[in-house]
Design an enzyme around this catalytic site. Structure first.
Site, PDB file in Angstrom:
ATOM      1  CG  ASP A 125      -0.451   0.161   2.610  1.00  0.00           C
ATOM      2  OD1 ASP A 125       0.784  -0.376   2.518  1.00  0.00           O
ATOM      3  OD2 ASP A 125      -0.612   0.321   2.940  1.00  0.00           O
TER       4      ASP A 125
ATOM      5  CE1 TYR B 110       7.092   4.270   0.954  1.00  0.00           C
ATOM      6  CE2 TYR B 110       7.132   5.023  -1.004  1.00  0.00           C
ATOM      7  CZ  TYR B 110       7.660   4.439  -0.180  1.00  0.00           C
ATOM      8  OH  TYR B 110       9.351   3.794  -0.633  1.00  0.00           O
TER       9      TYR B 110
ATOM     10  CG  PHE C 154       8.651   0.734  -4.182  1.00  0.00           C
ATOM     11  CD1 PHE C 154       9.505  -0.061  -2.938  1.00  0.00           C
ATOM     12  CD2 PHE C 154       7.994  -0.391  -4.791  1.00  0.00           C
ATOM     13  CE1 PHE C 154       9.166  -1.584  -2.838  1.00  0.00           C
ATOM     14  CE2 PHE C 154       8.118  -2.354  -4.966  1.00  0.00           C
ATOM     15  CZ  PHE C 154       8.716  -2.826  -3.484  1.00  0.00           C
TER      16      PHE C 154
ATOM     17  CG  HIS D 204       9.900  -5.732   0.640  1.00  0.00           C
ATOM     18  ND1 HIS D 204      10.580  -4.306   0.689  1.00  0.00           N
ATOM     19  CD2 HIS D 204       9.010  -5.418  -0.164  1.00  0.00           C
ATOM     20  CE1 HIS D 204       9.291  -3.779   0.843  1.00  0.00           C
ATOM     21  NE2 HIS D 204       8.531  -4.297  -0.181  1.00  0.00           N
TER      22      HIS D 204
END
Length: 218
Positions: A59, A61, A72, A180
């Protein structure tokens, strides 16, 4: 095919009215990110037929002046999130690129769909818009990209993203998996995974132009 066609087909098959009602109330009564006009920016910047790479996030920031609709990526004046910093660190090691801007709009324009599986979030509350309907919508987007396009690279970082592999026809697309890039897991195999050079090698082998991962224009 354009995104408007894709969205029409998805909304014909599924009812998102409850999600839209929820979001209307949230945007009216709470602080929600990204701003309404940026919720679909990933699709605005990367036309459907030009998608050659999909990078999946979760989801947006949830801090001020960060999210702007691209997984990102953060707005030009925002501080670097730790995951993005690690992505750039690996980029430098992989293909020697130095990037100084925290936004990834140039990647989007290169054909990289920076797709979060949930497209909105309440300020300061990670996963606050989980399971309101976004996952169904973005799963359908992933399936449509898989079905309608050829030789797309899907970059799946971390277990939540990797669970989406079941939506992808792996016989005609290329999957790149690793931990990740977050500080919690980057040292467990993200560093050294060379996703950028791997992507470009595959694209070129299949007659597509490589992505310019280096610094570009906003």
């Amino acid at each position: 095919m354009e995104w408007s066609d894709v969205f029409h087909e998805i909304t014909t098959r599924h009812d998102f009215s409850a999600m839209h009602e929820f979001l209307e109330k949230e945007y009216t009564t709470e602080i929600v990110y990204p701003d309404r006009e940026n919720v679909y920016q990933a699709f605005d910047l990367t036309p459907f037929e030009q998608v050659k790479v999909v990078i999946l996030g979760q989801d947006p920031y949830h801090g001020p002046n960060q999210a702007h609709g691209l997984a990102f990526s953060v707005q030009p004046d925002a501080k670097f999130p730790p995951s993005l910093r690690n992505m750039y660190k690996e980029l430098k090691e992989d293909i020697g690129c130095e990037r100084t801007t925290p936004h990834l709009q140039d990647w989007a324009r290169e054909g990289v769909l920076l797709l979060n599986t949930v497209l909105t979030v309440r300020q300061g509350e990670a996963h606050s818009h989980k399971e309101i309907g976004w996952e169904l919508f973005t799963d359908e987007v992933i399936k449509t990209v898989s079905e309608q396009l050829e030789n797309v690279v899907f970059i799946l970082w971390g277990k939540p993203a990797q669970q989406k592999v079941k939506l992808i026809d792996t016989s005609k697309h290329h999957i790149i998996k690793s931990p990740h890039p977050s500080p919690l897991s980057a040292y467990r195999g993200f560093f050294g995974s060379k996703p950028y050079s791997q992507t470009n090698t595959y694209l070129q082998e299949n007659g597509k132009a490589p992505v310019n991962w280096c610094e570009g224009e906003a």
